[in-house]
Design a protein around this motif. Sequence first.
Motif, mmCIF file in Angstrom:
data_model
loop_
_atom_site.group_PDB
_atom_site.id
_atom_site.type_symbol
_atom_site.label_atom_id
_atom_site.label_comp_id
_atom_site.label_asym_id
_atom_site.label_seq_id
_atom_site.Cartn_x
_atom_site.Cartn_y
_atom_site.Cartn_z
ATOM 1 N N UNK A 16 29.052 50.175 30.199
ATOM 2 C CA UNK A 16 29.543 51.263 29.141
ATOM 3 C C UNK A 16 30.157 50.820 27.895
ATOM 4 N N UNK A 17 30.949 49.694 27.949
ATOM 5 C CA UNK A 17 31.723 48.972 26.893
ATOM 6 C C UNK A 17 30.778 48.371 25.952
ATOM 7 N N UNK A 18 29.676 47.613 26.867
ATOM 8 C CA UNK A 18 28.505 47.128 25.948
ATOM 9 C C UNK A 18 27.815 47.740 25.046
ATOM 10 N N UNK A 19 27.478 48.876 25.655
ATOM 11 C CA UNK A 19 26.385 50.074 25.055
ATOM 12 C C UNK A 19 27.251 50.495 23.896
ATOM 13 N N UNK A 20 28.527 50.849 24.189
ATOM 14 C CA UNK A 20 29.422 51.300 22.965
ATOM 15 C C UNK A 20 29.406 50.585 21.897
ATOM 16 N N UNK A 21 29.758 49.127 22.073
ATOM 17 C CA UNK A 21 29.985 48.083 21.122
ATOM 18 C C UNK A 21 28.454 47.787 20.546
ATOM 19 N N UNK A 22 27.583 47.703 21.229
ATOM 20 C CA UNK A 22 26.278 47.100 20.815
ATOM 21 C C UNK A 22 25.632 48.101 19.675
ATOM 22 N N UNK A 23 25.768 49.350 20.080
ATOM 23 C CA UNK A 23 25.219 50.351 19.295
ATOM 24 C C UNK A 23 25.874 50.828 18.316
ATOM 25 N N UNK A 24 27.355 50.542 18.036
ATOM 26 C CA UNK A 24 28.053 50.560 16.866
ATOM 27 C C UNK A 24 27.534 49.456 16.104
ATOM 28 N N UNK A 25 27.371 48.230 16.251
ATOM 29 C CA UNK A 25 26.937 47.065 15.410
ATOM 30 C C UNK A 25 25.610 47.484 15.118
#
Length: 443
Positions: A390-399
Amino acid sequence: MADAGSDSAQDVGSEASTPSSSKRVTSLLSVLEISVTEPERRTGVSAINMKETYTVYLVETRITDMKSELLPEIFTDETFSLWRRYSEFELLRNYLCVTYPAVVIPPLPEKKIHMMWQKLSGGEDKFDPDFIERRRAGLESFLLRVAAHTQLSQDKIFHAFLHLVEAWKETVLATGYQNKKIYLILRTAQMDSRLKTLNAQFRLKNPDRRFQDLKNYSSELEANIANLLKIRERLAERLYGIHKIHANYGRVFSEWSGIEKEMGDGLQSAGHFMDVYAASIDSMLEEEDTYADALKEYLYFADALRSICRKQELLQYEVEKLEDKLVYLKAQKQQMEQGVDVKSGFSLKGMTTKLFGADTPEIREKKIQQLEEQTQQTEEQLQAAKWELSTYIDRSLQDVERFKRQKVRDLREIFINYSIMQIKLCKKGVSLWNNTKECFTKM
């Protein structure tokens, strides 16, 4: 897996954890100017004691605000410069890719020129001056993009790359990033081999549509830019030939003017304008090369987007594998509580029961306790894996969204400037032909 999940979650970075913190963070580029200049050819001895020739690049930095809180402690001089090899740029990028898996890492310029028009075939030689200059510009663009990123620009290894002359490689290796890289490569390779098999049990059960779309988009982006570059390559070659053949007009007019009295001056002048027209393509194509290289950067950005998707697939696969394991353990425990021997197969059960008898209540209770412990451990691992995903998805999609905004700005500028350049070329051609017409009119 729980430990790996914790490490990987930390790798994503903490600067972008909340919207408020991301607003406060400003990139290093706001207080620092970076340039890559003066490529220099050198000769030395390689790691295997072989003589080698290589190119180094002068990386220069200039601080624009010495009092800024954004300025790292390592930057004590207003101006500083050091030499770096291409391999050191590669090392820096590899480190960034492993340390910040949720970030779209800028690409490096290519090692060998591809999709360029025929005149640049000298780019096959890695010491060709044109190729070296193109690489220099690409390396500078890479550093500027890293320095403009709010998260990457805060990295201490990046700071050391700009300011640490001695033992920089040792500093990078001391971070242990290679171990993380090996882990990611092995796990990704293992997962990819399973994803590619025809057996459905090795495929992701619930692939994230957003990352499936991103993977498809990266492939389409790469294909479209590659097609543009191929078309440009063919056009450049034809335009170059068309313009250069006009030099034959210039030669013929000049020779002809020598035998004419009344027409001599007009023919001589017309020949001059034809020579100018033939030479005008050189500067235009040199300018066009800069736009082609900028487009090519986004050709390689496509692979950075796919890396984001591969990491998400790896994390998703770990979650699904733990979910399957948890279901299996709970089924085992339920069967054990119901008095079913879960270790025995449908045919072996009767045989073992007849030969050895069923498990005693004490043994069965011990097995149930072991299953409960395994179930609890798996639930904890699953919770950690879901949090990591979940953390990876949020941060990767933000970038990725940041990258898309950057892409639109850059491509808009590239296409507008390319159009302006073509208009200038056409106007110059019209002007030269008008001058040539005047020469003929005065004959």
